[in-house]
Design a protein around this motif. Structure first.
Motif, PDB file in Angstrom:
ATOM      1  N   VAL A 215     -12.397 -11.647   9.876  1.00 58.35           N
ATOM      2  CA  VAL A 215     -11.079 -11.123  10.281  1.00 58.35           C
ATOM      3  C   VAL A 215     -10.505 -10.242   9.169  1.00 58.35           C
ATOM      4  O   VAL A 215      -9.934  -9.179   9.427  1.00 58.35           O
ATOM      5  CB  VAL A 215     -10.108 -12.277  10.650  1.00 58.35           C
ATOM      6  N   MET A 216     -10.697 -10.666   7.914  1.00 60.17           N
ATOM      7  CA  MET A 216     -10.160  -9.859   6.798  1.00 60.17           C
ATOM      8  C   MET A 216     -10.864  -8.503   6.745  1.00 60.17           C
ATOM      9  O   MET A 216     -10.218  -7.480   6.464  1.00 60.17           O
ATOM     10  CB  MET A 216     -10.327 -10.620   5.479  1.00 60.17           C
ATOM     11  N   GLU A 217     -12.184  -8.493   7.039  1.00 53.34           N
ATOM     12  CA  GLU A 217     -12.902  -7.200   7.072  1.00 53.34           C
ATOM     13  C   GLU A 217     -12.242  -6.264   8.088  1.00 53.34           C
ATOM     14  O   GLU A 217     -12.059  -5.069   7.821  1.00 53.34           O
ATOM     15  CB  GLU A 217     -14.374  -7.428   7.456  1.00 53.34           C
ATOM     16  N   GLY A 218     -11.877  -6.836   9.231  1.00 48.60           N
ATOM     17  CA  GLY A 218     -11.193  -6.038  10.264  1.00 48.60           C
ATOM     18  C   GLY A 218      -9.850  -5.505   9.773  1.00 48.60           C
ATOM     19  O   GLY A 218      -9.524  -4.328   9.954  1.00 48.60           O
ATOM     20  N   PHE A 219      -9.070  -6.380   9.115  1.00 50.61           N
ATOM     21  CA  PHE A 219      -7.763  -5.948   8.573  1.00 50.61           C
ATOM     22  C   PHE A 219      -7.958  -4.809   7.562  1.00 50.61           C
ATOM     23  O   PHE A 219      -7.211  -3.833   7.549  1.00 50.61           O
ATOM     24  CB  PHE A 219      -7.060  -7.112   7.851  1.00 50.61           C
ATOM     25  N   LEU A 220      -8.987  -4.957   6.724  1.00 55.64           N
ATOM     26  CA  LEU A 220      -9.207  -3.957   5.664  1.00 55.64           C
ATOM     27  C   LEU A 220      -9.644  -2.614   6.261  1.00 55.64           C
ATOM     28  O   LEU A 220      -9.256  -1.552   5.770  1.00 55.64           O
ATOM     29  CB  LEU A 220     -10.238  -4.470   4.655  1.00 55.64           C
ATOM     30  N   GLN A 221     -10.456  -2.690   7.337  1.00 61.56           N
ATOM     31  CA  GLN A 221     -10.858  -1.438   7.995  1.00 61.56           C
ATOM     32  C   GLN A 221      -9.643  -0.744   8.599  1.00 61.56           C
ATOM     33  O   GLN A 221      -9.520   0.470   8.558  1.00 61.56           O
ATOM     34  CB  GLN A 221     -11.845  -1.740   9.118  1.00 61.56           C
ATOM     35  N   LYS A 222      -8.739  -1.546   9.135  1.00 58.05           N
ATOM     36  CA  LYS A 222      -7.568  -0.981   9.827  1.00 58.05           C
ATOM     37  C   LYS A 222      -6.506  -0.456   8.853  1.00 58.05           C
ATOM     38  O   LYS A 222      -5.945   0.617   9.051  1.00 58.05           O
ATOM     39  CB  LYS A 222      -6.948  -2.103  10.684  1.00 58.05           C
ATOM     40  N   TYR A 223      -6.239  -1.240   7.793  1.00 62.74           N
ATOM     41  CA  TYR A 223      -5.108  -0.884   6.916  1.00 62.74           C
ATOM     42  C   TYR A 223      -5.538  -0.426   5.521  1.00 62.74           C
ATOM     43  O   TYR A 223      -4.742   0.172   4.800  1.00 62.74           O
ATOM     44  CB  TYR A 223      -4.156  -2.094   6.752  1.00 62.74           C
ATOM     45  N   GLY A 224      -6.783  -0.697   5.139  1.00 59.29           N
ATOM     46  CA  GLY A 224      -7.238  -0.375   3.779  1.00 59.29           C
ATOM     47  C   GLY A 224      -6.671  -1.358   2.766  1.00 59.29           C
ATOM     48  O   GLY A 224      -5.659  -2.029   3.049  1.00 59.29           O
ATOM     49  N   VAL A 225      -7.302  -1.425   1.594  1.00 54.40           N
ATOM     50  CA  VAL A 225      -6.795  -2.321   0.539  1.00 54.40           C
ATOM     51  C   VAL A 225      -5.351  -1.944   0.195  1.00 54.40           C
ATOM     52  O   VAL A 225      -4.482  -2.806   0.010  1.00 54.40           O
ATOM     53  CB  VAL A 225      -7.705  -2.257  -0.723  1.00 54.40           C
ATOM     54  N   ASP A 226      -5.087  -0.645   0.165  1.00 56.54           N
ATOM     55  CA  ASP A 226      -3.741  -0.182  -0.226  1.00 56.54           C
ATOM     56  C   ASP A 226      -2.661  -0.458   0.815  1.00 56.54           C
ATOM     57  O   ASP A 226      -1.466  -0.429   0.494  1.00 56.54           O
ATOM     58  CB  ASP A 226      -3.761   1.332  -0.483  1.00 56.54           C
ATOM     59  N   GLY A 227      -3.098  -0.742   2.037  1.00 59.48           N
ATOM     60  CA  GLY A 227      -2.111  -0.953   3.102  1.00 59.48           C
ATOM     61  C   GLY A 227      -1.717  -2.417   3.274  1.00 59.48           C
ATOM     62  O   GLY A 227      -0.924  -2.738   4.157  1.00 59.48           O
ATOM     63  N   ILE A 228      -2.300  -3.278   2.447  1.00 55.34           N
ATOM     64  CA  ILE A 228      -1.971  -4.714   2.547  1.00 55.34           C
ATOM     65  C   ILE A 228      -1.528  -5.202   1.165  1.00 55.34           C
ATOM     66  O   ILE A 228      -2.243  -5.015   0.176  1.00 55.34           O
ATOM     67  CB  ILE A 228      -3.214  -5.533   2.993  1.00 55.34           C
ATOM     68  N   ASP A 229      -0.350  -5.836   1.116  1.00 58.06           N
ATOM     69  CA  ASP A 229       0.129  -6.359  -0.175  1.00 58.06           C
ATOM     70  C   ASP A 229      -0.100  -7.862  -0.300  1.00 58.06           C
ATOM     71  O   ASP A 229      -0.232  -8.379  -1.410  1.00 58.06           O
ATOM     72  CB  ASP A 229       1.647  -6.115  -0.310  1.00 58.06           C
ATOM     73  N   LEU A 230      -0.065  -8.557   0.832  1.00 55.30           N
ATOM     74  CA  LEU A 230      -0.051 -10.019   0.785  1.00 55.30           C
ATOM     75  C   LEU A 230      -0.865 -10.604   1.933  1.00 55.30           C
ATOM     76  O   LEU A 230      -0.800 -10.101   3.053  1.00 55.30           O
ATOM     77  CB  LEU A 230       1.415 -10.486   0.905  1.00 55.30           C
TER      78      LEU A 230
END
Ligand code: AHR
Length: 329
Positions: A215-230
């Motif tokens: 699921v985190m891989e999916g979040f990272l593809q969608k928002y990028g490392v820079d798009g997630i703070d927490l």
């Protein structure tokens, strides 16, 4: 004497009454006897599965407490996180005529019929760890943790740290429909209400390491490392899977993306000390002795407390480093 170790705290009177229960338990499962020939109490335990480090510690604690040395014959079933299979296992325990049933319910709903069948068969049911939505008249007692309070602790810490700055948060939820997923979400959401923390996505990772990673891989593809703070993960295993995903994406867990999780199992605490997780709320899995005590009381004809809450702690990296060597799980 039937129980020697884990139930040593039970008063002599209770132990004598217990012997009487043990003698009458031959109407239940095949019972058998311990080394001294005393009749054993047959207990069917319907475990969720083996999804996490927490679950392994919980299973171990239950097996230790419900040992032959303590006067029990444990019939163990792990349902691999399949609610229908877990209900079928409980039905099987009823058909076998066990003396008592302990359940760690995978999900909250769907228990009414089988709990009624256990009540009709006069088999006391104790819930451990998770709760159900069925009427509380259908079970004797529950022992576990306050999942909503765990979520509150996690949310309050998040607000303290990030509540004044715009913070984009993703959530790894536990098993859909389970008490800890429902309650940890509620406690957290209530605590961050009105703060600058914005939940941009939330999906289940089913309390597993693989689920958290995928699921985190999916979040990272969608928002990028820079798009997630927490990241708020409903358990350590999912946080540990997410850490792998963040590192594979070139991010630094605990720095680029701050992480809060729940459980405080050994691997989670080590990642906290390492700075890859920033805050953990404990969920104590050592419920075996308390569950065994409730079974004993129920079979003695007593009226055990309806709900027994076990206390949780919270840990920063520094606090984790202080206690890591003394922890049992
Ligand atoms: O019900 C307790 C939860 O179940 C734990 O937090 C999680 O790790 C487990 O699988």
């Amino acid at each position: 004497m039937m129980r020697k170790n884990a139930l040593a705290g039970i008063a002599l009177l209770g132990a004598l009454a217990l012997t009487a229960v043990g003698c009458s338990s031959s109407s239940g499962g095949d019972g058998g006897g311990d080394a001294s020939g005393d009749e054993l109490i047959t207990v069917g335990f319907a475990q969720t599965g083996s999804e996490s480090g927490w679950r392994s510690a919980n299973t171990e604690s239950m097996k230790e407490a419900f040992s032959t040395e303590n006067g029990f014959d444990l019939v163990f079933n792990a349902a691999d996180n399949d609610p229908a299979a877990q209900i079928a296992a409980v039905r099987d325990f009823i058909n076998q005529g066990v003396d008592a049933i302990v359940i760690a319910p995978i999900v909250e709903d769907g228990w009414d019929d089988v709990l009624q069948e256990a009540a009709d068969a006069d088999i006391p049911v104790i819930l451990e760890d998770r709760t159900v939505s069925a009427s509380e008249d259908l079970y004797v007692s529950w022992v576990g943790l306050d999942f909503e309070r765990e979520g509150t602790y996690a949310g309050e810490w998040a607000v303290e740290q990030f509540g004044d700055t715009d913070t984009k948060m993703v959530v790894l939820e536990g098993t859909t429909g389970s008490a800890p997923a429902n309650d940890r979400a509620k406690g957290f959401d209530d605590a961050i209400a009105g703060s600058s923390i914005e939940k941009i996505d939330s999906q289940t990772g089913d309390f597993t390491r693989d689920g958290g990673k995928t699921v985190m891989e999916g979040f990272l593809q969608k928002y990028g490392v820079d798009g997630i703070d927490l990241l708020y993960a409903h358990n350590d295993d999912m946080a540990l899977g997410a850490i792998e995903a963040i590192e594979a994406a070139g991010g630094v867990p605990g720095e680029d993306i701050k992480i809060i999780s729940i459980d405080a199992v050994k691997d989670g605490m080590l990642a906290l000390i390492d700075g890859k997780i920033n805050f953990i709320v404990e969920c104590n899995p050592l419920l075996g002795e308390l569950a065994a005590d409730l079974v004993t009381q129920a079979l003695d004809g007593g009226t055990p407390e309806k709900e027994i809450y076990v206390d949780d702690e919270t840990f920063t990296p520094e606090q984790a480093a202080e206690v890591i060597d003394q922890r049992a799980y």
